[in-house]
Design an enzyme around this catalytic site. Structure first.
Site, PDB file in Angstrom:
ATOM      1  N   CYS A  48     -33.003 -46.331  16.201  1.00 25.65           N
ATOM      2  CA  CYS A  48     -33.899 -47.356  15.670  1.00 25.65           C
ATOM      3  C   CYS A  48     -33.420 -48.732  16.115  1.00 25.65           C
ATOM      4  CB  CYS A  48     -33.903 -47.271  14.137  1.00 25.65           C
ATOM      5  SG  CYS A  48     -34.850 -48.607  13.363  1.00 25.65           S
ATOM      6  N   CYS A  97     -38.900 -45.402  10.566  1.00 29.27           N
ATOM      7  CA  CYS A  97     -37.480 -45.090  10.384  1.00 29.27           C
ATOM      8  C   CYS A  97     -37.230 -44.829   8.895  1.00 29.27           C
ATOM      9  CB  CYS A  97     -36.643 -46.271  10.865  1.00 29.27           C
ATOM     10  SG  CYS A  97     -34.888 -46.133  10.453  1.00 29.27           S
ATOM     11  N   CYS A 100     -34.605 -47.864   7.486  1.00 27.57           N
ATOM     12  CA  CYS A 100     -34.974 -49.285   7.296  1.00 27.57           C
ATOM     13  C   CYS A 100     -36.479 -49.477   7.164  1.00 27.57           C
ATOM     14  CB  CYS A 100     -34.414 -50.157   8.416  1.00 27.57           C
ATOM     15  SG  CYS A 100     -35.269 -49.999   9.987  1.00 27.57           S
ATOM     16  N   CYS A 120     -45.583 -40.302  19.171  1.00 25.05           N
ATOM     17  CA  CYS A 120     -45.946 -41.345  20.127  1.00 25.05           C
ATOM     18  C   CYS A 120     -45.324 -42.643  19.618  1.00 25.05           C
ATOM     19  CB  CYS A 120     -47.472 -41.428  20.181  1.00 25.05           C
ATOM     20  SG  CYS A 120     -48.100 -42.581  21.386  1.00 25.05           S
TER      21      CYS A 120
HETATM   22 FE    FE Z   1     -34.258 -48.240  11.139  1.00 19.02          FE
END
Ligand code: FE
Length: 135
Positions: A48, A97, A100, A120
């Protein structure tokens, strides 16, 4: 890995580029074929860009021809979260994610075997870590 990361919008703006902020914190989409990673094939991990959480591996990446990095599954099921997205007159499944909350992209049911899924994902939401850098 259940330690959630929460930042204020001002903190995110400091941490991210304007394009990353638009995509990751405002559920934007980068133009197809514009990102750095859609045609990227090196072995490694995709983290991420907001918090470094491991999201996807190069072994699950495939060439979807869509112009966005595409994966048939995340590095582990709990790495990403899913939300129903009814924006733009479509019903899609949004992917973010799990640590976060940053928006990553969408998942569609037209991917390759064995999952049949196509994650995607926007390039700007990802940070690539090459395999040889693993320590
Ligand atoms: Fe994250």
């Amino acid at each position: 890995m259940s330690d959630k990361i929460e930042k204020s919008d001002a903190e995110w703006r400091e941490h991210l580029t304007p394009e990353q902020h638009r995509v990751m914190r405002r559920h934007g989409t980068e133009p197809a074929f514009s990102g750095a990673l859609h045609d990227h094939k090196a072995p490694g991990r995709y983290l991420c860009a907001g918090c470094g959480h491991e999201l996807f591996g190069s072994g699950e990446k495939f060439d979807s021809g869509s112009g966005w990095p595409s994966f048939w599954q995340p590095a582990a099921p709990d790495r990403v979260g899913h939300l129903e997205d009814r924006s733009h007159g479509m019903v899609r499944t949004e992917v973010h994610c799990s640590r976060c909350g940053s928006h990553l992209g969408h998942v569609f049911p037209d991917g390759p075997r064995p999952t049949g899924l196509r994650y995607c994902i926007n390039s700007v939401s990802l940070a690539f870590e090459p395999e040889e850098d693993r320590g």
